[in-house]
Design a protein around this motif. Sequence first.
Motif, PDB file in Angstrom:
ATOM      1  N   VAL A 183       0.896  -1.228   0.080  1.00  0.00           N
ATOM      2  CA  VAL A 183      -0.068  -0.041  -0.023  1.00  0.00           C
ATOM      3  C   VAL A 183       0.897   1.279  -0.031  1.00  0.00           C
ATOM      4  O   VAL A 183       0.612   2.350  -0.733  1.00  0.00           O
ATOM      5  CB  VAL A 183      -1.031  -0.060   1.156  1.00  0.00           C
ATOM      6  CG1 VAL A 183      -1.750   1.299   1.305  1.00  0.00           C
ATOM      7  CG2 VAL A 183      -1.884  -1.151   1.218  1.00  0.00           C
ATOM      8  N   ILE A 184       1.821   1.069   0.802  1.00  0.00           N
ATOM      9  CA  ILE A 184       3.023   2.413   0.660  1.00  0.00           C
ATOM     10  C   ILE A 184       3.493   2.580  -0.591  1.00  0.00           C
ATOM     11  O   ILE A 184       3.448   3.683  -1.100  1.00  0.00           O
ATOM     12  CB  ILE A 184       4.162   2.148   1.765  1.00  0.00           C
ATOM     13  CG1 ILE A 184       3.407   2.145   3.283  1.00  0.00           C
ATOM     14  CG2 ILE A 184       5.204   3.378   1.870  1.00  0.00           C
ATOM     15  CD1 ILE A 184       4.120   1.910   4.394  1.00  0.00           C
ATOM     16  N   ALA A 185       3.981   1.654  -1.168  1.00  0.00           N
ATOM     17  CA  ALA A 185       4.548   1.465  -2.665  1.00  0.00           C
ATOM     18  C   ALA A 185       3.334   2.221  -3.530  1.00  0.00           C
ATOM     19  O   ALA A 185       3.691   3.082  -4.270  1.00  0.00           O
ATOM     20  CB  ALA A 185       5.252   0.395  -3.099  1.00  0.00           C
ATOM     21  N   LEU A 186       2.244   1.772  -3.618  1.00  0.00           N
ATOM     22  CA  LEU A 186       1.179   2.132  -4.463  1.00  0.00           C
ATOM     23  C   LEU A 186       0.856   3.576  -4.335  1.00  0.00           C
ATOM     24  O   LEU A 186       0.939   4.552  -4.918  1.00  0.00           O
ATOM     25  CB  LEU A 186      -0.084   1.386  -4.302  1.00  0.00           C
ATOM     26  CG  LEU A 186      -1.281   1.584  -5.285  1.00  0.00           C
ATOM     27  CD1 LEU A 186      -0.700   1.320  -6.747  1.00  0.00           C
ATOM     28  CD2 LEU A 186      -2.087   0.759  -4.971  1.00  0.00           C
ATOM     29  N   SER A 187       0.925   3.996  -3.019  1.00  0.00           N
ATOM     30  CA  SER A 187       0.515   5.440  -2.658  1.00  0.00           C
ATOM     31  C   SER A 187       1.594   6.140  -3.108  1.00  0.00           C
ATOM     32  O   SER A 187       1.551   7.269  -3.702  1.00  0.00           O
ATOM     33  CB  SER A 187       0.306   5.742  -1.176  1.00  0.00           C
ATOM     34  OG  SER A 187      -0.786   4.688  -0.800  1.00  0.00           O
ATOM     35  N   VAL A 188       2.898   5.688  -2.909  1.00  0.00           N
ATOM     36  CA  VAL A 188       3.996   6.806  -3.396  1.00  0.00           C
ATOM     37  C   VAL A 188       3.762   6.978  -4.870  1.00  0.00           C
ATOM     38  O   VAL A 188       4.293   7.980  -5.587  1.00  0.00           O
ATOM     39  CB  VAL A 188       5.394   6.269  -2.804  1.00  0.00           C
ATOM     40  CG1 VAL A 188       6.416   6.814  -3.506  1.00  0.00           C
ATOM     41  CG2 VAL A 188       5.469   6.260  -1.199  1.00  0.00           C
ATOM     42  N   SER A 189       3.498   5.718  -5.513  1.00  0.00           N
ATOM     43  CA  SER A 189       3.781   5.795  -6.852  1.00  0.00           C
ATOM     44  C   SER A 189       2.791   6.603  -7.540  1.00  0.00           C
ATOM     45  O   SER A 189       2.712   7.313  -8.517  1.00  0.00           O
ATOM     46  CB  SER A 189       3.494   4.296  -7.580  1.00  0.00           C
ATOM     47  OG  SER A 189       4.594   3.387  -7.024  1.00  0.00           O
ATOM     48  N   VAL A 190       1.307   6.623  -6.954  1.00  0.00           N
ATOM     49  CA  VAL A 190       0.276   7.326  -7.352  1.00  0.00           C
ATOM     50  C   VAL A 190       0.594   8.813  -7.075  1.00  0.00           C
ATOM     51  O   VAL A 190       0.197   9.822  -7.892  1.00  0.00           O
ATOM     52  CB  VAL A 190      -1.014   7.140  -6.591  1.00  0.00           C
ATOM     53  CG1 VAL A 190      -2.314   8.091  -6.736  1.00  0.00           C
ATOM     54  CG2 VAL A 190      -1.470   5.777  -7.200  1.00  0.00           C
ATOM     55  N   ALA A 191       1.143   9.238  -6.024  1.00  0.00           N
ATOM     56  CA  ALA A 191       1.620  10.516  -5.484  1.00  0.00           C
ATOM     57  C   ALA A 191       2.533  11.071  -6.665  1.00  0.00           C
ATOM     58  O   ALA A 191       2.490  12.178  -7.035  1.00  0.00           O
ATOM     59  CB  ALA A 191       2.061  10.776  -4.244  1.00  0.00           C
ATOM     60  N   VAL A 192       3.583  10.348  -7.133  1.00  0.00           N
ATOM     61  CA  VAL A 192       4.614  10.863  -8.049  1.00  0.00           C
ATOM     62  C   VAL A 192       3.753  11.009  -9.384  1.00  0.00           C
ATOM     63  O   VAL A 192       4.025  12.036  -9.847  1.00  0.00           O
ATOM     64  CB  VAL A 192       5.659   9.632  -8.037  1.00  0.00           C
ATOM     65  CG1 VAL A 192       6.697  10.069  -9.509  1.00  0.00           C
ATOM     66  CG2 VAL A 192       6.298   9.833  -6.744  1.00  0.00           C
ATOM     67  N   LEU A 193       2.825  10.245  -9.745  1.00  0.00           N
ATOM     68  CA  LEU A 193       2.550  10.327 -11.076  1.00  0.00           C
ATOM     69  C   LEU A 193       1.294  11.631 -11.262  1.00  0.00           C
ATOM     70  O   LEU A 193       1.510  12.338 -12.051  1.00  0.00           O
ATOM     71  CB  LEU A 193       1.370   9.125 -11.522  1.00  0.00           C
ATOM     72  CG  LEU A 193       1.945   7.806 -11.700  1.00  0.00           C
ATOM     73  CD1 LEU A 193       1.396   6.723 -12.088  1.00  0.00           C
ATOM     74  CD2 LEU A 193       3.038   7.972 -12.976  1.00  0.00           C
ATOM     75  N   VAL A 194       0.859  11.737 -10.024  1.00  0.00           N
ATOM     76  CA  VAL A 194      -0.054  13.182  -9.828  1.00  0.00           C
ATOM     77  C   VAL A 194       0.952  14.347  -9.752  1.00  0.00           C
ATOM     78  O   VAL A 194       0.543  15.354 -10.724  1.00  0.00           O
ATOM     79  CB  VAL A 194      -0.957  13.061  -8.478  1.00  0.00           C
ATOM     80  CG1 VAL A 194      -1.613  14.475  -8.341  1.00  0.00           C
ATOM     81  CG2 VAL A 194      -2.130  11.920  -8.679  1.00  0.00           C
ATOM     82  N   ALA A 195       2.009  14.129  -9.137  1.00  0.00           N
ATOM     83  CA  ALA A 195       2.799  15.347  -9.310  1.00  0.00           C
ATOM     84  C   ALA A 195       3.299  15.708 -10.536  1.00  0.00           C
ATOM     85  O   ALA A 195       3.552  16.797 -10.920  1.00  0.00           O
ATOM     86  CB  ALA A 195       4.050  15.289  -8.362  1.00  0.00           C
ATOM     87  N   LEU A 196       3.562  14.509 -11.210  1.00  0.00           N
ATOM     88  CA  LEU A 196       4.356  14.588 -12.618  1.00  0.00           C
ATOM     89  C   LEU A 196       3.058  15.441 -13.704  1.00  0.00           C
ATOM     90  O   LEU A 196       3.383  16.300 -14.327  1.00  0.00           O
ATOM     91  CB  LEU A 196       4.765  13.537 -13.466  1.00  0.00           C
ATOM     92  CG  LEU A 196       5.924  13.168 -12.698  1.00  0.00           C
ATOM     93  CD1 LEU A 196       6.378  11.639 -13.102  1.00  0.00           C
ATOM     94  CD2 LEU A 196       7.133  13.902 -12.820  1.00  0.00           C
ATOM     95  N   PHE A 197       1.850  14.958 -13.454  1.00  0.00           N
ATOM     96  CA  PHE A 197       0.610  15.579 -14.410  1.00  0.00           C
ATOM     97  C   PHE A 197       0.419  16.930 -14.226  1.00  0.00           C
ATOM     98  O   PHE A 197       0.255  17.586 -15.006  1.00  0.00           O
ATOM     99  CB  PHE A 197      -0.431  14.758 -13.847  1.00  0.00           C
ATOM    100  CG  PHE A 197      -1.686  15.054 -14.817  1.00  0.00           C
ATOM    101  CD1 PHE A 197      -1.768  14.855 -16.065  1.00  0.00           C
ATOM    102  CD2 PHE A 197      -2.759  15.879 -14.123  1.00  0.00           C
ATOM    103  CE1 PHE A 197      -2.767  15.273 -16.706  1.00  0.00           C
ATOM    104  CE2 PHE A 197      -3.692  16.331 -14.874  1.00  0.00           C
ATOM    105  CZ  PHE A 197      -3.909  15.970 -16.175  1.00  0.00           C
ATOM    106  N   VAL A 198       0.661  17.280 -12.510  1.00  0.00           N
ATOM    107  CA  VAL A 198       0.336  18.766 -12.313  1.00  0.00           C
ATOM    108  C   VAL A 198       1.289  19.562 -12.967  1.00  0.00           C
ATOM    109  O   VAL A 198       1.094  20.669 -13.552  1.00  0.00           O
ATOM    110  CB  VAL A 198       0.179  18.786 -10.944  1.00  0.00           C
ATOM    111  CG1 VAL A 198       0.156  20.025 -10.409  1.00  0.00           C
ATOM    112  CG2 VAL A 198      -1.163  18.182 -10.479  1.00  0.00           C
ATOM    113  N   SER A 199       2.468  18.954 -12.917  1.00  0.00           N
ATOM    114  CA  SER A 199       3.599  19.881 -13.291  1.00  0.00           C
ATOM    115  C   SER A 199       3.790  19.984 -15.080  1.00  0.00           C
ATOM    116  O   SER A 199       4.014  21.123 -15.404  1.00  0.00           O
ATOM    117  CB  SER A 199       5.222  19.250 -13.067  1.00  0.00           C
ATOM    118  OG  SER A 199       6.219  19.781 -13.592  1.00  0.00           O
ATOM    119  N   MET A 200       3.194  19.067 -15.586  1.00  0.00           N
ATOM    120  CA  MET A 200       3.222  19.044 -16.943  1.00  0.00           C
ATOM    121  C   MET A 200       2.014  19.929 -17.445  1.00  0.00           C
ATOM    122  O   MET A 200       2.156  20.663 -18.252  1.00  0.00           O
ATOM    123  CB  MET A 200       2.649  17.487 -17.618  1.00  0.00           C
ATOM    124  CG  MET A 200       4.067  16.708 -17.467  1.00  0.00           C
ATOM    125  SD  MET A 200       3.539  15.012 -18.282  1.00  0.00           S
ATOM    126  CE  MET A 200       2.962  15.316 -19.746  1.00  0.00           C
TER     127      MET A 200
END
Length: 249
Positions: A183-200
């Motif tokens: 769950v921790i690994a999945l949450s970190v992955s989702v947070a990174v993807l959301v941050a990349l999308f917002v940055s783009m």
Amino acid sequence: MKRCPNCRGLELYDDVESRCPHCGAPLVPYVRENGRYGTAGRAAGPISPNSGERRRTNPEDPVFESRDGRKIIYRGMVVSISPTSRFMTSPVKWFNAVFRGRPYQLGNPVHETVIRLEEICRSRIPEEMRALIFYGEPGEMDVGDDVTITAVRRNGRLEAQSIHVHDIKTDVRPQDQIPGGAVIALSVSVAVLVALFVSMVLSFFTSGGIWTVLNTLVGVTLGLAGRLIATLSPLLILLFAYWIFFRRR
């Protein structure tokens, strides 16, 4: 762990609970009352790890507690099983998985079982006992079983990770749950993807890319409109002439 001073049962409750679910009395911290000592000269304090090995008089008795890195391995007999269940929302289960390392149990209610384990002694009265937390239902395990439990100490509690029942030669495995680490690994992955999308998105608007896209869309639209008009213009002229002819008649 906590216990109810009014019911005086074997049930143990989590530290976050404040009142007994049966009688409503305030819960008090659980303190093990060891009534096995017949003399006042024996110490009633906690027993250090592996001390059971030093006190053994029968070499066939298994070692009650041993360590393998961070893991603590217990071999003993189950003296009580206290299952509890409660409804828990998804955000609370996610919080417990990410910040407390507990498994994310799918569905409701969430099951938590307190297992009291006693050392196996053939030549004397057992003196060591531990209370372990198992997230899930105990399944095939029963009181009196000879078990090996691998646990870790987390947040002041012994959390059972795997259980092997020697009497029936089977493993007790939790069902319908996701390990806390996953769950921790999945949450970190989702947070990174959301941050990349917002940055783009921010980079797209701040760099003027939106105007480039709009200009491209306008150019494509006008080009398609011009081709459509050029293709349909003969048909439109015929329809216009037909309409004029029949209108005059």
